[in-house]
Design a protein around this motif. Sequence first.
Motif, short mmCIF file in Angstrom:
data_model
loop_
_atom_site.label_atom_id
_atom_site.label_comp_id
_atom_site.label_asym_id
_atom_site.label_seq_id
_atom_site.Cartn_x
_atom_site.Cartn_y
_atom_site.Cartn_z
N ASP A 13 -3.39 -3.92 8.80
CA ASP A 13 -3.13 -5.19 8.03
C ASP A 13 -1.34 -5.30 7.75
O ASP A 13 -0.93 -5.03 8.82
N ASP A 14 -1.17 -6.02 6.82
CA ASP A 14 0.03 -6.31 6.39
C ASP A 14 1.24 -5.17 6.28
O ASP A 14 2.43 -5.68 6.27
N TYR A 15 0.72 -4.21 6.22
CA TYR A 15 1.73 -3.13 5.91
C TYR A 15 1.51 -1.90 6.93
O TYR A 15 1.30 -0.80 6.51
N PRO A 16 1.73 -2.32 8.10
CA PRO A 16 1.55 -1.27 9.12
C PRO A 16 2.30 -0.19 9.13
O PRO A 16 1.71 1.02 9.58
N GLU A 57 0.74 -1.11 -0.07
CA GLU A 57 0.01 0.09 0.02
C GLU A 57 0.75 1.26 0.11
O GLU A 57 1.95 1.28 0.82
N GLU A 58 0.53 2.25 -0.68
CA GLU A 58 1.29 3.28 -0.93
C GLU A 58 0.21 4.67 -0.81
O GLU A 58 -1.07 4.57 -1.51
N GLY A 59 0.42 5.71 -0.04
CA GLY A 59 -0.28 6.67 -0.01
C GLY A 59 0.28 7.88 -0.25
O GLY A 59 1.68 8.09 -0.36
N ILE A 88 -2.34 -0.01 -4.15
CA ILE A 88 -0.92 -0.88 -4.20
C ILE A 88 0.04 -0.64 -5.38
O ILE A 88 -0.34 -0.64 -6.61
N VAL A 89 1.03 -0.35 -5.16
CA VAL A 89 2.08 -0.14 -5.97
C VAL A 89 3.66 -1.19 -5.75
O VAL A 89 3.76 -1.28 -4.54
N THR A 90 3.97 -1.65 -6.76
CA THR A 90 5.05 -2.43 -6.83
C THR A 90 6.33 -1.47 -6.92
O THR A 90 6.20 -0.84 -8.07
N ARG A 91 7.27 -1.61 -6.22
CA ARG A 91 8.48 -0.69 -6.14
C ARG A 91 9.80 -1.71 -6.03
O ARG A 91 9.61 -2.79 -5.43
#
Length: 167
Positions: free
Chosen positions: A158-161, A85-87, A97-100
């Motif tokens: 969730d998984d990306y705190p 997740e990215e904001g 959701i972004v892949t980096r």
Amino acid sequence: MAIREIRIAGDEILTKQCKAVPKMTLRTQILIGDMLDTMYEKMGVGLAAPQVGILKRIVVIDVGEGPIIMINPEIIETSGEQTGEEGCLSLPGKCGIVTRPDHVKVHFQNEKMEEVEMEGEGLLARAFCHEIDHLNGEMYMDKTEDGVHDVTYDDLEDDYPDEEDGL
Ligand code: NI
């Protein structure tokens, strides 16, 4: 030091290329201080100068390990991949959701205009990519897998705190 107004997605300034910073000036020092104040006030982990309406290649980041001030940053090496997740402070209340790359090496000048190389992994690597994109007029929405959605309580738990905060 002061809190500056954050430009919101749709503002044309967020689509522009930023200009290199040739030397440090009092005006730029004040801008950097204001950018740090603004990022902390808004509880972001990164902020790029165009987000406060200034088309200069300046970024501030703090992923919880202290402030990093990057002038004229460039990505010089990447490896690996992370999807999460990215904001962005310029799109409040949303994320996507972004892949980096998972590992990113950057070169930049610090606030004394000294040459610096720094490596980041995980959230820091993501922040490097996200903020440098801002300097090129790019935002993360265009890189999401399936668009942006509202941030919900579940997203925060969730998984990306670590990635609930705006970049
Ligand atoms: Ni952003």
